[in-house]
Design a protein around this motif. Structure first.
Motif, PDB file in Angstrom:
ATOM      1  N   SER A  74      58.658  27.329  28.076  1.00  0.00           N
ATOM      2  CA  SER A  74      57.611  26.598  27.354  1.00  0.00           C
ATOM      3  C   SER A  74      57.968  25.122  27.305  1.00  0.00           C
ATOM      4  CB  SER A  74      57.426  27.151  25.940  1.00  0.00           C
ATOM      5  OG  SER A  74      58.572  26.889  25.152  1.00  0.00           O
ATOM      6  N   GLY A  75      56.977  24.340  26.989  1.00  0.00           N
ATOM      7  CA  GLY A  75      57.176  22.906  26.860  1.00  0.00           C
ATOM      8  C   GLY A  75      55.916  22.258  26.322  1.00  0.00           C
ATOM      9  N   SER A  76      56.081  21.006  25.938  1.00  0.00           N
ATOM     10  CA  SER A  76      54.959  20.225  25.416  1.00  0.00           C
ATOM     11  C   SER A  76      54.622  19.118  26.394  1.00  0.00           C
ATOM     12  CB  SER A  76      55.327  19.634  24.050  1.00  0.00           C
ATOM     13  OG  SER A  76      55.511  20.669  23.113  1.00  0.00           O
ATOM     14  N   TRP A  77      53.440  18.565  26.219  1.00  0.00           N
ATOM     15  CA  TRP A  77      53.037  17.498  27.119  1.00  0.00           C
ATOM     16  C   TRP A  77      52.071  16.555  26.457  1.00  0.00           C
ATOM     17  CZ3 TRP A  77      48.510  16.901  30.634  1.00  0.00           C
ATOM     18  CH2 TRP A  77      47.375  17.541  30.142  1.00  0.00           C
ATOM     19  N   GLY A  78      51.884  15.437  27.108  1.00  0.00           N
ATOM     20  CA  GLY A  78      50.883  14.454  26.757  1.00  0.00           C
ATOM     21  C   GLY A  78      50.684  13.557  27.969  1.00  0.00           C
TER      22      GLY A  78
END
Length: 170
Positions: A74-78
């Motif tokens: 999993s990971g976050s982004w923008g």
């Protein structure tokens, strides 16, 4: 097309990030100084849990995609676009669709993520609509305080199996 950001891109990233349109939809709304940005890059460029990519449109840098908190599944982004440059050419909407498509493909196909998360400000209704188009789901809004203001932030998430197909069939 997405490519890995390099030290040569640091000034370009800062210029795009400091565009008013990008600051208006960010938690951090002040104009970021060169020193503040250099400190961010020094930390970010060495972090194995981060990827900073340059979005190229017709071979020209037109945005930045930032993946963070990567743990293998999993990971976050923008991301943010060169709002001023794309507006001049009338390419904002096609670039926006393209960068979102390429970034989600990168997250799931290159990084091997099963879950991609992020955040959107409640007042950013246009981004929220685009997120839904890409099948992101919204979580429970939360109140935060940044820059002396109260902000409602909405978490978003997309599971690999729920994403739009590459062929656009679903």
């Amino acid at each position: 097309m997405l490519r890995t950001a390099t030290d040569a891109d640091v000034g370009l990233i800062l210029t795009m990030r400091n565009q008013q349109a990008n600051r208006d939809v960010s938690l951090t709304t002040h104009e970021i100084s060169a020193d503040e940005h250099a400190a961010w890059w020094a930390k970010t460029s060495l972090d194995p849990g981060r990827r900073v990519l340059i979005y190229l449109r017709d071979g020209v840098p037109a945005g930045v995609v930032n993946f963070f908190d990567l743990d293998g599944t999993s990971g976050s982004w923008g991301f943010f676009l060169d709002a001023e440059g794309l507006a001049e050419t009338g390419a904002t909407l096609p670039a926006w669709i393209e960068v979102m498509r390429e970034a989600t493909e990168y997250a799931f196909d290159e990084l091997g993520l099963e879950l991609l998360t992020g955040e959107v400000l409640e007042h950013n209704t246009v981004v929220r609509q685009m997120n839904r188009r890409f099948r992101f789901t919204e979580g429970t809004p939360e109140t935060r305080y940044a820059g002396g203001r109260e902000i409602i932030v909405i978490p978003i998430s997309l599971r690999k199996q729920d994403r739009r197909s590459k062929q656009g069939k679903s």
